[in-house]
Design a protein around this motif. Structure first.
Motif, PDB file in Angstrom:
ATOM      1  N   GLU A  72     -29.072  25.048 -11.638  1.00  0.00           N
ATOM      2  CA  GLU A  72     -30.448  24.544 -11.672  1.00  0.00           C
ATOM      3  C   GLU A  72     -31.168  24.777 -10.352  1.00  0.00           C
ATOM      4  O   GLU A  72     -32.301  25.236 -10.323  1.00  0.00           O
ATOM      5  CB  GLU A  72     -30.450  23.033 -11.959  1.00  0.00           C
ATOM      6  N   ARG A  73     -30.486  24.439  -9.262  1.00  0.00           N
ATOM      7  CA  ARG A  73     -31.151  24.534  -7.961  1.00  0.00           C
ATOM      8  C   ARG A  73     -31.387  25.982  -7.537  1.00  0.00           C
ATOM      9  O   ARG A  73     -32.320  26.267  -6.791  1.00  0.00           O
ATOM     10  CB  ARG A  73     -30.341  23.784  -6.892  1.00  0.00           C
ATOM     11  N   SER A  74     -30.538  26.892  -8.006  1.00  0.00           N
ATOM     12  CA  SER A  74     -30.690  28.295  -7.597  1.00  0.00           C
ATOM     13  C   SER A  74     -31.518  29.093  -8.596  1.00  0.00           C
ATOM     14  O   SER A  74     -31.979  30.186  -8.281  1.00  0.00           O
ATOM     15  CB  SER A  74     -29.318  28.947  -7.448  1.00  0.00           C
ATOM     16  N   GLY A  75     -31.685  28.557  -9.801  1.00  0.00           N
ATOM     17  CA  GLY A  75     -32.362  29.322 -10.837  1.00  0.00           C
ATOM     18  C   GLY A  75     -31.498  30.453 -11.388  1.00  0.00           C
ATOM     19  O   GLY A  75     -31.999  31.374 -12.026  1.00  0.00           O
ATOM     20  N   VAL A  76     -30.204  30.388 -11.121  1.00  0.00           N
ATOM     21  CA  VAL A  76     -29.295  31.432 -11.600  1.00  0.00           C
ATOM     22  C   VAL A  76     -28.440  30.821 -12.710  1.00  0.00           C
ATOM     23  O   VAL A  76     -27.944  29.703 -12.582  1.00  0.00           O
ATOM     24  CB  VAL A  76     -28.392  31.950 -10.451  1.00  0.00           C
ATOM     25  N   SER A  77     -28.275  31.545 -13.812  1.00  0.00           N
ATOM     26  CA  SER A  77     -27.517  31.004 -14.941  1.00  0.00           C
ATOM     27  C   SER A  77     -26.038  30.870 -14.579  1.00  0.00           C
ATOM     28  O   SER A  77     -25.525  31.575 -13.703  1.00  0.00           O
ATOM     29  CB  SER A  77     -27.668  31.915 -16.154  1.00  0.00           C
ATOM     30  N   ILE A  78     -25.358  29.990 -15.272  1.00  0.00           N
ATOM     31  CA  ILE A  78     -23.935  29.742 -14.995  1.00  0.00           C
ATOM     32  C   ILE A  78     -23.074  30.996 -15.225  1.00  0.00           C
ATOM     33  O   ILE A  78     -22.248  31.322 -14.378  1.00  0.00           O
ATOM     34  CB  ILE A  78     -23.446  28.513 -15.806  1.00  0.00           C
ATOM     35  N   PRO A  79     -23.300  31.734 -16.337  1.00  0.00           N
ATOM     36  CA  PRO A  79     -22.504  32.964 -16.485  1.00  0.00           C
ATOM     37  C   PRO A  79     -22.712  33.945 -15.325  1.00  0.00           C
ATOM     38  O   PRO A  79     -21.775  34.617 -14.899  1.00  0.00           O
ATOM     39  CB  PRO A  79     -23.009  33.564 -17.800  1.00  0.00           C
ATOM     40  N   THR A  80     -23.954  34.006 -14.821  1.00  0.00           N
ATOM     41  CA  THR A  80     -24.229  34.923 -13.705  1.00  0.00           C
ATOM     42  C   THR A  80     -23.522  34.445 -12.440  1.00  0.00           C
ATOM     43  O   THR A  80     -22.942  35.242 -11.694  1.00  0.00           O
ATOM     44  CB  THR A  80     -25.749  35.048 -13.479  1.00  0.00           C
ATOM     45  N   ILE A  81     -23.543  33.138 -12.199  1.00  0.00           N
ATOM     46  CA  ILE A  81     -22.828  32.592 -11.034  1.00  0.00           C
ATOM     47  C   ILE A  81     -21.346  32.965 -11.119  1.00  0.00           C
ATOM     48  O   ILE A  81     -20.748  33.441 -10.151  1.00  0.00           O
ATOM     49  CB  ILE A  81     -22.986  31.055 -10.949  1.00  0.00           C
ATOM     50  N   LYS A  82     -20.779  32.784 -12.312  1.00  0.00           N
ATOM     51  CA  LYS A  82     -19.351  33.086 -12.486  1.00  0.00           C
ATOM     52  C   LYS A  82     -19.080  34.570 -12.255  1.00  0.00           C
ATOM     53  O   LYS A  82     -18.046  34.948 -11.689  1.00  0.00           O
ATOM     54  CB  LYS A  82     -18.894  32.661 -13.893  1.00  0.00           C
ATOM     55  N   TYR A  83     -20.018  35.390 -12.700  1.00  0.00           N
ATOM     56  CA  TYR A  83     -19.894  36.838 -12.491  1.00  0.00           C
ATOM     57  C   TYR A  83     -19.909  37.162 -10.994  1.00  0.00           C
ATOM     58  O   TYR A  83     -19.085  37.934 -10.502  1.00  0.00           O
ATOM     59  CB  TYR A  83     -21.034  37.543 -13.229  1.00  0.00           C
ATOM     60  N   TYR A  84     -20.813  36.542 -10.256  1.00  0.00           N
ATOM     61  CA  TYR A  84     -20.885  36.776  -8.805  1.00  0.00           C
ATOM     62  C   TYR A  84     -19.602  36.331  -8.101  1.00  0.00           C
ATOM     63  O   TYR A  84     -19.138  36.981  -7.170  1.00  0.00           O
ATOM     64  CB  TYR A  84     -22.074  36.041  -8.187  1.00  0.00           C
TER      65      TYR A  84
END
Lengths: 218, 218
Positions: free
Chosen positions: A8-20
């Motif tokens: 939420e705070r980064s505006g990045v989706s959870i799947p994308t975070i996991k990918y990173y």
């Protein structure tokens, strides 16, 4: 914080975070319980940096990894780390190779030759800029010189010193902005983010100013 | 000249030249005999422009067509034609939409909001720049502002006037360079070529200057 809040705070989706995280662009969170991973402010900052590099800077994931690696292995001073990161960042414009050749096999705009490289050396000398031999921007500037010549605009290069002066005043502000925070890590991150976002801002400002100058002359 | 000579002098392969003619980016040659088509200096100049737009400017063929269309329908003055062409050229940086979302569905770096647009208006006012409401660089600058804010670098925007001053001095040289030839057509072409090649040069100069400034501070 949990991954949901980080998203939420980064505006990045959870799947994308996991990918990173899988790609090593963002460090793993801290496993606090069997079923819970905790993320901190450093993760949030890193996520923002990664988005800036990929989306604004249009870096490949591979190049972004190299840039990030510098952050994970900092030098003894902010300026040195910033320099190392800037080298890893490379060009600033995505491709130097000719494009659109899939439908043909032509030569494309020629790359820089020795004459262009000498021209870059001369420019650095004239302005008294100390720049390492491996700064990737040397080749990029030489390539721009070569393209200008090939396109019949070699005369524009007679004015290059005026562009260099403008670039220097931009760079002075850049370094000031990067050095404003207290910590070395933050300075390097800010340098990276502002380099890619600043490219955008400067390109846009140039076009706005071109119109302003043209209007004055009408 | 025959297409073979055109290919040699431009460094563009014959199939690629034919592709550009089919796409309407380069005008057809003049059919002089049943089996012979003749090309002139105008074709050579146009070919160089197309290469600059596609390879250096990284425009799509569709956008390049719009830019070229301006040349084929010139205004009454070089400055007006140059302005129209600059608008058609658009951004200067390829994508504003978030990328790398194919593996996820996240939000990405937010686009510019009203606050950023107002900030652009204020900047133009402060500097006394007359810029039409449809100049695409307005949205691009607003987007850069929005990204800087989203990435926690809103403080960098306090320095934006210094970037604007540098951009103005760059733009003054740009317009001088574009207006140096005698004909309206050539001015517009030079404006386009130098805008895209100049972006490259300025980006590279900025990075070289950043190192020079950093070295001075070490």
């Amino acid at each position: 914080m949990r991954i949901g809040e980080l998203g939420e705070r980064s505006g990045v989706s959870i799947p994308t975070i996991k990918y990173y995280v899988r790609e090593g662009l963002v460090p793993s969170g801290l496993r606090t319980k069997a079923n819970q991973v905790d993320y901190g402010e450093a993760h949030l900052r890193r996520l923002r940096l990664v988005r800036a590099l990929l989306e604004v800077g249009e870096l490949s994931v591979a190049t972004a990894k190299q840039v990030i690696a510098v952050l994970d292995d900092p030098e003894e001073s902010a300026l040195r780390s910033m320099g190392k990161a800037a080298y890893a960042l490379g060009g600033g414009f995505p491709a130097t190779a000719p494009r659109g050749e899939d439908h043909a096999g032509g030569a494309g705009v020629p790359n820089a030759g020795t004459a262009s490289a000498t021209r870059v050396d001369d420019l650095l000398d004239r302005h008294g800029w100390t720049v390492g031999p491996n700064n990737p921007a040397r080749a990029q500037l030489a390539s721009a010189f070569g393209v200008a010549e090939a396109l019949g605009m070699g005369d524009a290069l007679d004015q290059i010193d005026r562009y260099a002066e403008a670039a220097y005043s931009v760079a002075e502000v850049d370094i000031e902005i990067a050095l404003s925070p207290a910590t070395l890590d933050e300075s390097t991150e800010r340098m990276l983010v502002w380099t890619v976002v600043g490219d955008r801002a400067i390109t846009a400002l140039r076009r706005l100013a071109q119109e302003a100058v043209a209007v004055k002359r009408m």
